[in-house]
Scaffold this active site. Sequence first.
Site, PDB file in Angstrom:
ATOM      1  N   HIS A  96     -10.776  -6.874   8.066  1.00 60.81           N
ATOM      2  CA  HIS A  96     -11.185  -6.773   6.712  1.00 60.81           C
ATOM      3  C   HIS A  96     -12.612  -6.119   6.616  1.00 60.81           C
ATOM      4  O   HIS A  96     -13.209  -6.466   5.620  1.00 60.81           O
ATOM      5  CB  HIS A  96     -11.093  -8.098   5.874  1.00 60.81           C
ATOM      6  CG  HIS A  96      -9.783  -8.475   5.605  1.00 60.81           C
ATOM      7  ND1 HIS A  96      -8.849  -9.125   6.836  1.00 60.81           N
ATOM      8  CD2 HIS A  96      -8.923  -8.510   4.662  1.00 60.81           C
ATOM      9  CE1 HIS A  96      -7.649  -9.568   6.341  1.00 60.81           C
ATOM     10  NE2 HIS A  96      -7.638  -9.199   5.112  1.00 60.81           N
ATOM     11  N   GLU A 148       0.930  -1.231  -0.007  1.00 63.07           N
ATOM     12  CA  GLU A 148      -0.154  -0.047   0.048  1.00 63.07           C
ATOM     13  C   GLU A 148       0.996   1.237   0.028  1.00 63.07           C
ATOM     14  O   GLU A 148       0.416   2.404  -0.813  1.00 63.07           O
ATOM     15  CB  GLU A 148      -0.757   0.149   1.222  1.00 63.07           C
ATOM     16  CG  GLU A 148      -2.212  -0.865   1.076  1.00 63.07           C
ATOM     17  CD  GLU A 148      -1.782  -2.430   1.343  1.00 63.07           C
ATOM     18  OE1 GLU A 148      -2.501  -3.306   0.979  1.00 63.07           O
ATOM     19  OE2 GLU A 148      -0.626  -2.651   1.932  1.00 63.07           O
TER      20      GLU A 148
END
Length: 325
Positions: A129, A60
């Site tokens: 998540h 990321e």
Amino acid sequence: MAEMTYRTAIAAGIAQEMERDPAVYLIGEDVGEPGGVFKGTEGLYERFGPDRVRDMPISEEAIIGLAMGAAMTGLRPIAEIMFSDFVATCWDMIANQVAKTRYMTDGQISLPLVIRTANGGGLRFGAQHSQAVESWAMAIPGLKVVAPSNPVDIIGLTAAAVRDPDPVVFLDSKPLYSVKADIPDEEIVDKLGVAKVLREGTDLTIVALASTVPKAVEAADILDREHGISADVIDPRSLIPLDTTTILESVRKTSRMFTVEENPRVLGWGAEIASIVAEEAFFQLEDPIVRITTPHIPLPQADVLEDAALPSVDRVVERVRKTLG
């Protein structure tokens, strides 16, 4: 006019902007040939090629760093972070670099960057998540924050975000991917900071965002049909900028406000709206402001527990009835 799901509208909104402006390109994990982990970018690789739809490694920091540099030099990147939970791994770059560069350069460097990510729970992905992180982004000066609740808004707000000179955190709501709507054939361009009144009423105002919007609308229908209680339902659509005018006008009319929030209770976006309403419309309120939220816990993976934690239609109906006596 064509029917699209929330999922396919993501690709349609990106494609509209890529067709219009060659400076727009997409990067992220599995956004190319795989079509996105949630199939939200299907067809873009075939349509625009590998130069403008680029798969990235599982980093990321690399995705945001590359996108930030590209935006500083004149491109308009859309950087996808697979799950909104994962912005935590590149939060220093987003919060301390992306959000502050335009300010610290006195406007000499703009950052027309869209960071889009799949947000929220309801799909049994577990605590790492399934987080709703809109309040994380809302707390950082320099970031704009968008969370659409339907396919039409996905396209229109994508256009507004891509064309904005500032960085925008764009939160797709995972539970809404299968929601369908008719999409006009012409170009769709919306504005950031403009709320929508989805249902008009006289007894209370319900402010809901993204995945909680259809729940709020359904709850309002039940309250009206079965209990004679009439509710305004407002979808802010963007949290920064926030359309406080529409919310305050509604509360001054109805004299009551409820928020329906997927985020954990502490420091949620509804707390900020509640503080604004308490400051600006206190003497028009007949009852305390009520926030219907997820508890301040990691979101469970077990279906029964996750459903119990997230705001539901029944919880909204019950809380409104209890408050109104």
